[in-house]
Design a protein around this motif. Structure first.
Motif, PDB file in Angstrom:
ATOM      1  N   ASP A  74      -6.177  -0.212  -5.450  1.00 23.24           N
ATOM      2  CA  ASP A  74      -5.717   0.764  -4.456  1.00 23.24           C
ATOM      3  C   ASP A  74      -6.798   1.811  -4.187  1.00 23.24           C
ATOM      4  N   TRP A  82      -1.861  -1.197  -9.804  1.00 20.27           N
ATOM      5  CA  TRP A  82      -2.573  -1.157  -8.522  1.00 20.27           C
ATOM      6  C   TRP A  82      -4.068  -0.908  -8.740  1.00 20.27           C
ATOM      7  N   GLU A  88       0.818  -1.210   0.000  1.00 16.59           N
ATOM      8  CA  GLU A  88       0.000   0.000   0.000  1.00 16.59           C
ATOM      9  C   GLU A  88       0.854   1.264   0.000  1.00 16.59           C
ATOM     10  N   ARG A 110       0.926   4.110  -2.921  1.00 25.27           N
ATOM     11  CA  ARG A 110       0.735   5.528  -2.620  1.00 25.27           C
ATOM     12  C   ARG A 110       1.870   6.366  -3.199  1.00 25.27           C
TER      13      ARG A 110
END
Length: 420
Positions: A242, A239, A206, A210
């Motif tokens: 996400d 991703w 994660e 980001r």
């Protein structure tokens, strides 16, 4: 051996007495040594227990946002020399955190700075530096904040190897905070470099996602739309689950529109509108869907690109059935059809608004969504009247010009003879 047997006689007997509730034999009790407890030790134990309770109370009150009561609990420890230094250190950090969450940033920063001066060799120095940097950034002091984050990285190199994993995590977090601080201060080029480096580190998935997203965002804000589009597309490919995906789709659509690539911008917008998300992220998805669709559709409409605007408005109308949301979108759909001269489609859109509002309560409160919907219904009715008038006028003009052009023209006058 015989004397030893007498010594052991009291042990099991006393245990059995406790189990049955019977009094222990006198011989057993006489062999239990009694050690007198010093009054100082009793006081120390009492203060330790009190400190533990106050610290737990302060933390609980802080979580409940009862900051005034939490401060009282921490101040009780800090104002007395009867408590151990370790307890006072915990109270100092707890009080600083309470101030920071409360928004009293100057007080929080002062306590953190005082702690660093008093206990420069404490193992919690990197944690305190990290919180101090965050506090300074929230105050708008970006340069001092970045300096404190660098101090976190440097301080972790000097500490023992016992908490290596924790200190390594602090160092990575400090790098993240440096990038975030550059981003917040408007130094997007530098922020993009830091986020790009973070993508190469061994971070949690994660965190890597980001960093990937923020590097694309920094490129867009730094004035590199082509680089932003490329990075956003790789982010969406790598991703797809996400939490930043809906915002990334918004950035991709608006950046493509900025690059005057309307077809790609339309595709990116419709992809976002078609995606359905449930669970905790549903509200986040709905927000970015509505913001992206509204912005792009209005932009296309004002630029005269009615077909692209219509496609997005139709996608927006399917997001919710709430009249406060749906009716303005239907009105825009009617305007698009009217502009495209598809009057047979514009009329049902306007009539839908009128019929929906007709089912509302008779007297809506001023300033409410119902009152705004009624105003929209009046506008829709006016559009219908205008369309009927325009259509009738156009038919009359067509009839007039058709009659004029099909009538036999008068004969031309004979040419006069001219004299040389």
């Amino acid at each position: 051996g015989g004397r030893g047997g007498g010594r052991w006689a009291g042990g099991p007997a006393s245990i059995r007495a406790e189990e049955t509730g019977a009094p222990a034999p006198a011989a057993a009790v006489s062999h239990v040594p009694v050690t007198p407890v010093a009054p100082e030790a009793t006081l120390a134990t009492g203060y330790a227990a009190e400190a533990k309770g106050l610290l737990a109370l302060g933390a609980t009150l802080t979580e409940r946002n009862d900051y005034a009561a939490a401060e009282i609990a921490y101040r009780r420890i800090l104002s007395s020399t009867d408590f151990m230094q370790a307890d006072q250190m915990d109270a100092q950090i707890g009080l600083a955190r309470t101030y920071r969450l409360q928004g009293s940033l100057t007080k929080a920063a002062a306590i953190y700075e005082k702690y660093l001066k008093q206990f420069p060799d404490d193992s919690r120095v990197p944690d305190v530096l990290l919180d101090l940097g965050r506090t300074l950034r929230a105050m708008g002091a970006h340069r001092p904040a970045i300096a404190r984050f660098y101090n976190v990285i440097n301080s972790t190199l000097k500490l023992p190897t016992e908490g290596y994993e924790h200190y390594q995590l602090l160092a990575k977090t400090a790098q993240f905070e440096i990038a975030e601080t550059h981003f917040e201060s408007g130094n997007f080029a530098e922020a993009g470099k830091f986020f790009l480096r973070l993508r190469l580190l061994d971070l949690a998935p994660e965190d890597r996602a980001r960093a990937h997203f923020k590097s694309a965002y920094a490129l867009q804000l730094a004035g590199d739309p082509e680089g932003a589009v490329t990075t956003l597309r790789t982010f969406l490919d790598q991703w797809p689950q996400d939490v930043n995906v809906p915002e990334a789709r918004y950035l991709l659509a608006t950046t493509l529109r900025q690059l005057n690539r309307p077809e790609e911008a339309l595709t990116a917008t419709l992809e976002l509108l078609r995606d359905a998300q449930s669970g905790t992220d549903a509200r986040r998805w709905a927000y970015w869907q509505r913001r992206t669709g509204n912005q792009l559709a209005n932009d296309f409409f004002q630029a005269g690109d009615t077909r692209h605007a219509l496609a997005i408005y139709e996608g927006l109308s399917a997001l919710a059935t709430d009249p406060a949301w749906r009716l303005p979108i239907i009105y825009q759909i009617g305007l698009c059809h009217e502009r495209l001269r598809a009057l047979d489609r514009a009329r049902p859109a306007y009539q839908d608004i009128i019929d929906t509002v007709a089912r509302f309560p008779a007297a809506p409160a001023p300033g409410t969504a119902d009152e705004q919907s009624r105003d929209l219904a009046h506008m829709a009715a006016w559009r219908l009247t205008h369309m009927d008038w325009s259509d009738q006028t156009e038919r009359q003009l067509n009839t007039f010009f058709t009659t004029t052009t099909t009538t036999t023209p008068p004969a031309a006058p004979a040419a006069r003879a001219t004299t040389p």
